[in-house]
Motif scaffolding. Structure first.
Motif, mmCIF file in Angstrom:
data_model
loop_
_atom_site.group_PDB
_atom_site.id
_atom_site.type_symbol
_atom_site.label_atom_id
_atom_site.label_comp_id
_atom_site.label_asym_id
_atom_site.label_seq_id
_atom_site.Cartn_x
_atom_site.Cartn_y
_atom_site.Cartn_z
ATOM 1 N N MET A 1 -4.139 3.048 2.694
ATOM 2 C CA MET A 1 -3.987 3.235 1.249
ATOM 3 C C MET A 1 -3.181 1.978 0.634
ATOM 4 O O MET A 1 -2.316 1.408 1.186
ATOM 5 N N ASP A 2 -4.007 1.701 -0.366
ATOM 6 C CA ASP A 2 -3.361 0.574 -1.170
ATOM 7 C C ASP A 2 -1.687 0.805 -1.443
ATOM 8 O O ASP A 2 -1.332 2.260 -1.816
ATOM 9 N N ILE A 3 -0.824 -0.301 -1.697
ATOM 10 C CA ILE A 3 0.476 -0.052 -1.705
ATOM 11 C C ILE A 3 0.935 0.750 -3.335
ATOM 12 O O ILE A 3 1.663 1.503 -3.333
ATOM 13 N N ALA A 4 0.114 0.242 -4.099
ATOM 14 C CA ALA A 4 0.182 0.766 -5.516
ATOM 15 C C ALA A 4 -0.110 2.276 -5.313
ATOM 16 O O ALA A 4 0.520 3.213 -5.852
ATOM 17 N N ASP A 5 -1.220 2.613 -4.772
ATOM 18 C CA ASP A 5 -1.753 4.075 -4.623
ATOM 19 C C ASP A 5 -0.616 4.861 -3.978
ATOM 20 O O ASP A 5 -0.327 6.002 -4.438
ATOM 21 N N ARG A 6 0.007 4.302 -3.057
ATOM 22 C CA ARG A 6 1.294 4.974 -2.137
ATOM 23 C C ARG A 6 2.300 5.222 -3.007
ATOM 24 O O ARG A 6 2.868 6.236 -2.988
ATOM 25 N N PHE A 7 2.417 4.247 -3.847
ATOM 26 C CA PHE A 7 3.686 4.282 -4.778
ATOM 27 C C PHE A 7 3.311 5.356 -5.790
ATOM 28 O O PHE A 7 4.283 6.359 -5.849
ATOM 29 N N TRP A 8 2.135 5.627 -6.404
ATOM 30 C CA TRP A 8 2.042 6.459 -7.551
ATOM 31 C C TRP A 8 1.844 7.920 -7.039
ATOM 32 O O TRP A 8 1.876 8.828 -7.780
ATOM 33 N N ALA A 9 1.345 7.917 -5.594
ATOM 34 C CA ALA A 9 1.394 9.136 -5.193
ATOM 35 C C ALA A 9 2.635 9.969 -5.075
ATOM 36 O O ALA A 9 2.782 11.099 -4.891
ATOM 37 N N LYS A 10 3.655 8.974 -5.302
ATOM 38 C CA LYS A 10 5.051 9.679 -5.068
ATOM 39 C C LYS A 10 5.619 9.796 -6.823
ATOM 40 O O LYS A 10 6.880 10.072 -6.650
ATOM 41 N N VAL A 11 4.904 9.850 -7.708
ATOM 42 C CA VAL A 11 5.604 9.792 -8.965
ATOM 43 C C VAL A 11 4.812 11.100 -9.620
ATOM 44 O O VAL A 11 3.374 11.450 -9.679
ATOM 45 N N ALA A 12 5.705 11.801 -10.326
ATOM 46 C CA ALA A 12 5.113 13.113 -11.055
ATOM 47 C C ALA A 12 5.448 12.717 -12.680
ATOM 48 O O ALA A 12 6.466 12.622 -12.884
ATOM 49 N N LYS A 13 4.246 12.628 -13.273
ATOM 50 C CA LYS A 13 4.046 12.214 -14.638
ATOM 51 C C LYS A 13 4.423 13.367 -15.678
ATOM 52 O O LYS A 13 3.495 14.434 -15.126
ATOM 53 N N GLY A 14 5.311 13.313 -16.467
ATOM 54 C CA GLY A 14 5.506 14.603 -17.412
ATOM 55 C C GLY A 14 4.140 14.791 -18.349
ATOM 56 O O GLY A 14 3.399 13.701 -18.437
ATOM 57 N N PRO A 15 3.917 15.814 -18.713
ATOM 58 C CA PRO A 15 2.602 16.310 -19.551
ATOM 59 C C PRO A 15 2.807 15.846 -20.968
ATOM 60 O O PRO A 15 1.616 15.699 -21.658
ATOM 61 N N ALA A 16 3.706 15.585 -21.619
ATOM 62 C CA ALA A 16 3.955 15.219 -22.859
ATOM 63 C C ALA A 16 3.746 13.488 -23.090
ATOM 64 O O ALA A 16 4.452 12.828 -22.086
ATOM 65 N N PRO A 17 3.327 13.124 -24.334
ATOM 66 C CA PRO A 17 3.142 11.712 -24.289
ATOM 67 C C PRO A 17 4.247 10.663 -23.985
ATOM 68 O O PRO A 17 4.133 9.787 -23.245
ATOM 69 N N ARG A 34 14.445 5.179 -4.194
ATOM 70 C CA ARG A 34 14.386 4.011 -2.963
ATOM 71 C C ARG A 34 12.933 3.964 -2.340
ATOM 72 O O ARG A 34 12.431 5.259 -1.991
ATOM 73 N N PHE A 35 12.137 2.987 -2.429
ATOM 74 C CA PHE A 35 10.559 3.136 -1.959
ATOM 75 C C PHE A 35 10.763 2.088 -0.899
ATOM 76 O O PHE A 35 11.225 0.751 -1.247
ATOM 77 N N THR A 36 10.053 2.302 0.248
ATOM 78 C CA THR A 36 10.043 1.329 1.414
ATOM 79 C C THR A 36 8.511 0.578 1.445
ATOM 80 O O THR A 36 7.592 1.310 1.763
ATOM 81 N N LEU A 37 8.796 -0.606 1.240
ATOM 82 C CA LEU A 37 7.625 -1.453 1.430
ATOM 83 C C LEU A 37 7.629 -1.927 2.854
ATOM 84 O O LEU A 37 8.436 -2.336 3.436
ATOM 85 N N ASN A 38 6.149 -1.885 3.535
ATOM 86 C CA ASN A 38 6.189 -2.617 4.570
ATOM 87 C C ASN A 38 4.900 -3.399 4.668
ATOM 88 O O ASN A 38 3.818 -3.091 4.397
ATOM 89 N N GLN A 39 5.399 -4.768 4.565
ATOM 90 C CA GLN A 39 4.416 -5.932 4.293
ATOM 91 C C GLN A 39 4.510 -6.921 5.359
ATOM 92 O O GLN A 39 5.472 -7.352 5.740
ATOM 93 N N GLY A 40 3.436 -7.369 6.017
ATOM 94 C CA GLY A 40 3.588 -8.462 7.139
ATOM 95 C C GLY A 40 4.491 -8.048 8.075
ATOM 96 O O GLY A 40 5.160 -9.064 8.376
ATOM 97 N N GLY A 41 4.556 -6.976 8.490
ATOM 98 C CA GLY A 41 5.380 -6.381 9.539
ATOM 99 C C GLY A 41 6.948 -6.269 8.974
ATOM 100 O O GLY A 41 7.707 -6.242 9.981
ATOM 101 N N GLN A 42 7.186 -6.643 7.705
ATOM 102 C CA GLN A 42 8.642 -6.525 7.161
ATOM 103 C C GLN A 42 8.755 -5.179 6.487
ATOM 104 O O GLN A 42 7.828 -5.047 5.783
ATOM 105 N N THR A 43 10.004 -4.556 6.479
ATOM 106 C CA THR A 43 10.116 -3.622 5.785
ATOM 107 C C THR A 43 11.345 -3.845 4.813
ATOM 108 O O THR A 43 12.288 -4.602 5.054
ATOM 109 N N GLN A 44 11.119 -3.641 3.522
ATOM 110 C CA GLN A 44 12.116 -3.754 2.353
ATOM 111 C C GLN A 44 12.090 -2.500 1.732
ATOM 112 O O GLN A 44 11.029 -2.087 1.409
#
Ligand code: ZN
Length: 158
Positions: A1-17, A34-44
């Motif tokens: 999964m793309d990292i942005a997709d992985r991020f947005w999968a953890k977000v609940a957007k409210g129904p009003a504008p 806290r969001f953990t990035l795993n890129q190039g073998g590194q965790t941040q």
């Protein structure tokens, strides 16, 4: 999964504008997410609201200063490049105050988190996170009660 997709999968957007977009992942003891990035073998571990800002503007995560939430909800990740953003870099908040003064803010400044002690901040963030993680915004009244700094289990007074 793309990292942005992985991020947005953890977000609940409210129904009003103007609603918050709430982080449903890990919450640190300071009440921020806290969001953990795993890129190039590194965790941040990064703060989700900063990651959202990075996505919205395409700037490096360390390429901008402290962000301010105009909703005062630390796990809100509503960073956009438009006027509906809830996140501002430092002095850009002055622009938001100007916007509020002109009464064009649709978010409503009814949040009551600012006076909370830090441990309550984290409790409140986790209560909110737990609610939206389990139910999204389906139990909207409870979400809004927590956003307003109230205890959703307290009996109403009327
Ligand atoms: Zn917000």
């Amino acid at each position: 999964m793309d990292i942005a997709d992985r991020f947005w999968a953890k977000v609940a957007k409210g129904p009003a504008p103007g609603d918050c977009w709430l982080w449903t992942g890990a919450v640190s003891d300071d009440g921020y997410g806290r969001f953990t990035l795993n890129q190039g073998g590194q965790t941040q571990a990064v703060r989700p609201h900063r990651f959202a800002f990075h996505l919205a503007y395409g700037v490096d995560l360390d390429g901008f200063g402290a962000l301010m939430h105009d909703c005062d909800v630390p796990i809100c990740v509503r960073a956009t490049a438009g006027p509906d953003t809830h996140l501002w870099v430092g002095d850009a908040r002055l622009n938001m105050l100007d916007r509020l003064a002109k009464n064009r803010d649709t978010n409503g400044s009814n949040f009551r988190w600012r006076g909370l002690a830090r441990r309550h901040f984290a409790q409140q963030s986790r209560a909110l996170r737990d609610e939206v993680r389990a139910h999204g915004w389906n139990r909207e009244e409870r979400v809004r009660a927590i956003l307003a700094g109230a205890d959703p289990d307290a009996p109403t007074l009327f």
